[in-house]
Motif scaffolding. Structure first.
Motif, short mmCIF file in Angstrom:
data_model
loop_
_atom_site.label_atom_id
_atom_site.label_comp_id
_atom_site.label_asym_id
_atom_site.label_seq_id
_atom_site.Cartn_x
_atom_site.Cartn_y
_atom_site.Cartn_z
N ARG A 78 0.82 -1.22 0.00
CA ARG A 78 0.00 0.00 0.00
C ARG A 78 0.85 1.26 0.00
O ARG A 78 0.70 2.10 -0.89
CB ARG A 78 -0.97 -0.01 1.18
CG ARG A 78 -2.26 -0.71 0.85
CD ARG A 78 -3.24 -0.64 2.01
NE ARG A 78 -3.34 -2.01 2.51
CZ ARG A 78 -3.36 -2.37 3.76
NH1 ARG A 78 -3.32 -1.48 4.71
NH2 ARG A 78 -3.45 -3.63 4.11
N PRO A 79 1.75 1.45 0.95
CA PRO A 79 2.56 2.69 0.91
C PRO A 79 3.48 2.74 -0.31
O PRO A 79 3.75 3.82 -0.83
CB PRO A 79 3.37 2.67 2.20
CG PRO A 79 2.94 1.49 2.98
CD PRO A 79 1.97 0.71 2.18
N CYS A 80 3.95 1.58 -0.77
CA CYS A 80 4.81 1.59 -1.97
C CYS A 80 4.04 2.13 -3.17
O CYS A 80 4.57 2.90 -3.96
CB CYS A 80 5.36 0.19 -2.25
SG CYS A 80 6.67 -0.31 -1.14
N GLY A 81 2.78 1.72 -3.29
CA GLY A 81 1.95 2.24 -4.38
C GLY A 81 1.71 3.73 -4.23
O GLY A 81 1.74 4.48 -5.22
N GLN A 82 1.47 4.16 -3.00
CA GLN A 82 1.26 5.60 -2.77
C GLN A 82 2.54 6.37 -3.05
O GLN A 82 2.49 7.47 -3.63
CB GLN A 82 0.81 5.83 -1.32
CG GLN A 82 -0.57 5.30 -1.03
CD GLN A 82 -0.91 5.38 0.46
OE1 GLN A 82 -0.04 5.47 1.31
NE2 GLN A 82 -2.20 5.33 0.76
N ILE A 83 3.68 5.83 -2.67
CA ILE A 83 4.96 6.50 -2.94
C ILE A 83 5.17 6.63 -4.43
O ILE A 83 5.59 7.69 -4.92
CB ILE A 83 6.12 5.73 -2.26
CG1 ILE A 83 6.04 5.90 -0.75
CG2 ILE A 83 7.47 6.19 -2.80
CD1 ILE A 83 6.99 5.02 0.03
N THR A 84 4.87 5.58 -5.17
CA THR A 84 5.03 5.63 -6.63
C THR A 84 4.13 6.70 -7.23
O THR A 84 4.56 7.49 -8.06
CB THR A 84 4.71 4.25 -7.23
OG1 THR A 84 5.58 3.28 -6.66
CG2 THR A 84 4.86 4.26 -8.74
N GLU A 85 2.88 6.74 -6.78
CA GLU A 85 1.93 7.74 -7.29
C GLU A 85 2.38 9.16 -6.93
O GLU A 85 2.38 10.06 -7.77
CB GLU A 85 0.54 7.48 -6.72
CG GLU A 85 -0.51 8.43 -7.24
CD GLU A 85 -1.88 8.14 -6.65
OE1 GLU A 85 -2.72 9.06 -6.66
OE2 GLU A 85 -2.12 7.02 -6.18
#
Length: 150
Positions: free
Chosen positions: A49-56
């Motif tokens: 979840r945070p990895c996806g948010q970081i990418t976005e």
């Protein structure tokens, strides 16, 4: 015999999986492995979840930085073009300019100078109307005289 040695001898050891009933050892190991795998899946989901948010967010930040660079370049080009023929670059609008435009946008039917002054001066606290139709800026309160600290 010391107390420590006595405790070591009388302590019960955990059950040995090798001495369990046939098949029980494998089942016990499988239960433990299933719990570990379930925990791994949960932790992976928490990480994703945070990895996806970081990418976005990284993408949004890069786009905003690129836009800012383009705007800075545009500004430099406009200033260069404006001064290329010997003219001075435009000065920023005077204070209150944007407020006046917003006032006219809110009142599409038009305003008199009196209405503009009344709204801008008395509505914002920057001015007063001592007499009808006469507007004056509010003068700041006088500063107390400074005293010499010595």
């Amino acid at each position: 015999m010391s107390d420590v040695m006595l405790r070591r001898l009388t302590r019960t050891a955990p059950p040995d999986l090798a001495r369990c009933i046939p098949g029980e050892r494998e089942r016990a190991v499988r239960v433990l492995l299933d719990k570990v795998e379930a925990r791994q899946r949960l932790v992976r989901e928490i990480i994703e979840r945070p990895c996806g948010q970081i990418t976005e967010l990284t993408g949004q930040l890069a786009a905003a930085e690129h836009t800012l660079e383009r705007l800075e370049t545009n500004r430099e080009n406009v200033l260069e073009l404006a001064t290329g023929d010997g003219t001075l670059p435009p000065e920023p609008p005077p204070s209150g300019y944007h407020e006046i435009l917003a006032l006219f946008e809110r009142n599409g039917d038009g305003l008199s100078a009196r209405e503009v002054c009344r709204t801008l001066c008395t509505g914002t606290g920057t001015g007063t109307e001592p007499e009808p139709g006469l507007f004056a800026l509010t003068s700041p309160a006088p500063k107390p005289p400074e005293t010499d600290p010595s």
